[in-house]
Design an enzyme around this catalytic site. Structure first.
Site, PDB file in Angstrom:
ATOM      1  CG  ASN A 273      -1.530  -1.236   1.519  1.00  0.00           C
ATOM      2  OD1 ASN A 273      -2.229  -1.835   0.816  1.00  0.00           O
ATOM      3  ND2 ASN A 273      -0.999  -1.932   2.832  1.00  0.00           N
ATOM      4  CG  HIS A 305       8.284  -8.066  -3.278  1.00  0.00           C
ATOM      5  ND1 HIS A 305       8.623  -8.807  -4.300  1.00  0.00           N
ATOM      6  CD2 HIS A 305       7.175  -7.919  -3.170  1.00  0.00           C
ATOM      7  CE1 HIS A 305       7.464  -9.049  -4.957  1.00  0.00           C
ATOM      8  NE2 HIS A 305       6.505  -8.640  -4.220  1.00  0.00           N
ATOM      9  CD  GLU A 306       5.336  -6.359  -0.195  1.00  0.00           C
ATOM     10  OE1 GLU A 306       4.738  -5.497  -0.820  1.00  0.00           O
ATOM     11  OE2 GLU A 306       5.137  -7.662  -0.195  1.00  0.00           O
ATOM     12  CG  HIS A 309       5.275  -4.014  -4.735  1.00  0.00           C
ATOM     13  ND1 HIS A 309       5.058  -4.375  -6.417  1.00  0.00           N
ATOM     14  CD2 HIS A 309       4.908  -5.363  -4.296  1.00  0.00           C
ATOM     15  CE1 HIS A 309       4.643  -5.560  -6.632  1.00  0.00           C
ATOM     16  NE2 HIS A 309       4.784  -6.128  -5.284  1.00  0.00           N
ATOM     17  CD  GLU A 328       2.846  -8.770  -6.732  1.00  0.00           C
ATOM     18  OE1 GLU A 328       4.133  -9.064  -6.021  1.00  0.00           O
ATOM     19  OE2 GLU A 328       2.072  -7.997  -6.136  1.00  0.00           O
TER      20      GLU A 328
END
Length: 881
Positions: A273, A305-306, A309, A328
């Site tokens: 988010n 990874h997050e 994003h 992804e």
């Protein structure tokens, strides 16, 4: 399975239509309450000129909520002005521009699915990917609707002192005597799946990061107060990720703060988010005494990874859920590269390939096989798969291999320049890569549209007189559901030629100028191709698929002598490991056949000799040696069989494990003693490597079941100053009676540490000891187990179903009965987690006849249940088709 009018219907990529309306601005107000939470949304809408019907109605997604009021441009709508059903709210007469105000009531405390807004340990959390936002308010819940969000949260100050949402905090104050409010503004457009809200009594760890352009970013990690001392590694991982993304891709963070919140009840690993990443506690909390090296590695990788994003998923997102791998697969590749730079690139690559082969190749060969960009789905939650993530990352890696590091960076730069702030497709990413480098990648698109694992058949011939080495390469791909025939892929085949002295030979194809020794890329684009290398002075051993350059199965008839040669000399670490694995597989497959037929088992002398030489080579990275000594997983071996006999597979593995332990006893003991130096715990690549090899040696030694060697494990367990060594020793002991006392002591010591108890559950569920099904069933009643907690389910139930092949596939069918019972119970609580357990049935058609019949009966039992979720229905239906 009986199909009727209520059968869930597939959604098809070919039916994609742009939304009838777009949303410019969303203003949300949450009045958090114990009994019911009121959500007020104000949507500024306009018709989408790209939609074919200029008079289309406004259809908003929504479920499991109560609609309190509806106002269009300030006028309250009567009931006859709209249609309401279990999945949507439709308003027929909406002007081209409008403001819609919606008030809904929801009940987060009853939300066991953990999708939308829910409560965990008294705190509020959200999870909106993929379609959780529609459980919060009525909305155009699709990724190609991107809007600017403003969020105001009102809550009891004493119960919920921390109120968080996306973006930048712009205001706060007292709402009334007991309640306070905080307002957040996200300046970047985003789809609803990236919305986040957290409210509760949480502790905070703070730090900061200064970007390359000089902007100061506040870094904040929120956890339950008793976990504040487990956040240092996570915070360090954030800063390393931010710096790496600037250095490697030129990407800076874009908000005033970057926040992470850890929650114990969470379906996924973490969620990206915008500005407010919500994490499973398993990927935040770590101390040397509570977390293993694997945990520390996982935290660093998932945080990266997050964070990554933020650009590959948030600033540029996917147009529809069929394009899920756009964000992804790309971001997994980025986090893999980050982890490779932080530690050992060779070890990271091998670990990723093991995951791909064990899980994704099996998915490609089963009823849930689907392309990296699926053609259809019934429930999108079922397509958060290893194909989308890990195979998707391999597709991105092939761009990198074909274009080179600089060419890939040019493609990334063009991708962001073209599409920042947009929702796009896998084809848009491919076009950016092609256009930035002036190459044709049309054929490469088949990696997105064709399912299955290609087979690369390679044969070599050396002509001493002509000094040529010829490689004949043929590619094929087996049929998968809905795709009986496949066109040739564009496969980058990286190879080298290893001479008798272990040195790489020059690689020059016919018609080329002089070439250097080492590796090169061959473009395999046809069903059959021939490559002729010239000026090859001596007969080489081909080192094929270096770095695992494509997600394919290699068919090359290596002799045992060639494999031993590559094990000892290949300059490519992956191929060196691969040679060891192939040598083991040759014997293991023969031993499995012998075990099924009741014939005597025998381990070849050259296997023991090859591994003895490898152990003696102290120039090797100890982590690579540990990986080379690690036997293939039971599930991977199962996929190599035409008909699966789980007992025969376990028998063969146990025999090889014991045979290597006997043959290498002295070398294993010497290596263990050399590495067991009692040094203080440090999480460095070198220290992790030494611990990994030490603990692999210990595991082999304890297989011998000699009192003095079992005592080595007991002593390590007693004396361990870190969880890595303690857990490794416990894993050795749990397979013997000596482990019962250690297990009891471990549970007593760590009863208040949920993540540590998850390890305890997982270790027992995956044990090779008899009676595991009954033991797991008994552990369901343990006070530390909760069926509503996904981590507990994954550890205990998943430990049996997914990581204990012979234990789950008991000949009496008790494992299947247990699985069906648990899946049906979970489906009523959390369909997404229930569906993950159904995947354990995907191999049922390959099992030997008795187990096949029992497993089918268990599937039919699940299918007969009324009211199955779409999540479980889809996987069961595909298994029974």
């Amino acid at each position: 399975m009986k199909l009727d009018a209520a059968t869930p219907q597939p959604i098809y990529l070919k039916d994609y239509t742009p939304p009838a309306f777009l949303i410019d601005q969303v203003d949300l107000t949450f009045e958090l309450d114990e009994e019911a939470t009121r959500v007020t949304s104000r949507l500024v809408l306009h018709r989408n000129p790209a939609h074919p019907d200029r008079g289309a109605a406004l259809r908003l997604d929504g479920r499991e909520m109560t609609l309190e009021s509806l106002r269009l441009d300030g006028v309250a709508l009567e009931a006859d002005a709209y249609q309401l059903d279990e999945e949507s709210l439709t308003i027929a007469a909406v002007p081209d521009t409008a403001i819609l105000e919606v008030v809904t009531l929801i009940h987060p405390e009853l939300n066991t699915s953990l999708m939308g807004l829910y409560k965990s340990n008294g705190n509020f959390f959200t999870q909106c990917e993929a379609e959780g936002f529609r459980k919060i308010t009525y909305y155009l819940d699709r990724p190609d609707v991107m809007a600017r969000f403003t969020t105001t949260i009102v809550a009891d100050r004493a119960k919920y002192p921390v109120l968080l949402s996306n973006g930048n905090r712009v205001g706060d104050g007292q709402f009334d005597r007991n309640r306070h409010w905080v307002k957040w503004v996200d300046p970047f457009r985003k789809p609803a799946y990236l919305f986040a809200l957290v409210a509760g009594r949480l502790g905070k760890v703070e730090d900061s990061f200064v970007t390359a352009s000089g902007r100061a970013v506040a870094l904040e990690i929120y956890v339950e107060p008793h976990d504040l001392d487990k956040c240092a590694h996570a915070m360090n991982s954030v800063k390393k990720s931010m710096q790496w993304d600037e250095q490697v891709f030129g990407l800076e963070y874009d908000l005033d703060s970057y926040m992470i919140v850890a929650v114990s009840d969470f379906n996924m690993g973490a969620m990206e988010n915008k500005g407010l990443n919500i994490f499973n506690t398993a990927y935040v909390l770590a101390r040397p005494d509570t977390a293993t090296d694997t945990d520390f590695d996982g935290i660093e990788a998932v945080i990266a990874h997050e964070y990554f994003h933020n650009w590959t998923g948030n600033r540029v997102t996917c147009r529809d859920w069929f394009q899920l791998s756009l964000k992804e697969g790309l971001t997994v590749f980025r986090d893999q590269e980050f982890s490779a730079d932080m530690g050992s690139r060779a070890v990271k690559r091998i670990e990723d390939v093991r995951t791909l082969r064990t899980h994704q190749f099996a998915e490609d060969a089963g009823p849930m096989a689907h392309p990296v960009r699926p053609d259809s789905y019934i429930e999108i939650n079922n397509f958060y798969t290893v194909t989308i993530y890990e195979k998707g990352a391999e597709v991105v890696r092939m761009y990198h291999t074909l274009l080179g590091r600089e060419g890939f960076r040019r493609g990334m730069d063009l991708y962001f320049k073209r599409h920042d702030g947009q929702a796009v497709t896998c084809d848009d990413f491919r076009a950016a890569m092609a256009d930035a480098n002036g190459v044709d990648l049309t054929q490469f698109a088949r990696w997105y549209s064709q399912a299955g694992t290609p087979v690369l058949r390679v044969r070599g011939h050396y002509d001493a007189a002509a000094r040529t080495y010829t490689l004949d390469v043929a590619q094929s791909c087996p049929a998968t559901p809905g795709q009986p025939t496949k066109l040739p892929f564009h496969i980058p085949l990286v190879l080298g030629l290893v001479g008798p002295d272990g040195v790489d030979l020059p690689l020059r194809l016919e018609g080329e100028p002089a070439a250097a020794a080492g590796s090169r890329v061959l473009d395999v684009t046809e069903a059959e191709q021939r490559f002729v290398f010239v000026d090859v002075a001596v007969e080489p051993v081909p080192s094929l698929l270096r770095g695992f350059s494509a997600p394919v199965k290699l068919d090359y008839p290596y002799s045992r002598a060639q494999l031993v040669h590559l094990m000892a000399h290949d300059s490519d670490p992956f191929c060196r490991w691969e040679a060891a694995q192939t040598l083991l597989l040759q014997d293991l497959n023969g031993l499995i056949d012998a075990a099924r037929a009741g014939r005597p088992l025998q381990l070849a002398d050259d296997v023991v000799a090859a591994f003895r030489s490898m152990l003696a080579d102290t120039s090797l990275d100890p982590a690579l040696t540990a990986l080379m000594l690690t036997l293939p997983a039971e599930s991977y071996l199962a996929d190599q069989q035409q008909e699966i006999d789980p007992d025969a597979i376990r028998t063969a593995l146990n025999f090889v494990r014991l045979g290597l332990a006997r043959g290498l006893r002295n070398e294993l003991k010497q290596t263990y003693s050399r590495l067991n130096d009692g040094a203080a715990y440090r999480f460095t690549a070198a220290d992790v490597a030494r611990r990994s090899l030490k603990n692999v040696c210990l595991a082999y030694l304890v297989e011998l079941d000699e009192p003095a060697l079992v005592e080595l494990a007991q002593k390590q367990y007693r004396d361990a100053s870190n969880m890595t060594d303690a857990y490794a020793a416990l894993a050795c002991l749990v397979e013997r009676e000596a482990g019962d006392e250690a297990l009891a002591q471990f549970a007593s010591k760590w009863a208040d540490e949920a993540l540590v108890m998850d390890k305890w559950f997982a270790l027992q569920a995956s044990s090779r000891r008899r009676g595991t099904v009954e033991h797991v069933r008994a552990l369901l009643e343990h006070p530390s187990f909760q069926l509503t907690n996904p981590n507990k389910v994954r550890a205990l139930i998943g430990g049996l179903l997914a990581r204990n092949l012979a234990g789950f596939h008991r000949a009496d069918g008790s494992g299947y009965e247990f699985a069906a019972e648990m899946i049906l119970a979970l489906d009523k609580l959390n369909p997404q987690i229930a569906a993950r357990q159904v995947a354990s049935f995907n191999r049922w058609r390959k099992l030997e006849p008795n187990r096949r019949a029992a497993m089918k009966a268990a599937l039919e039992r699940i299918a007969a249940e009324s009211g199955l979720s779409r999540d479980v229905y889809e996987i069961v239906a595909k298994n029974l088709q």
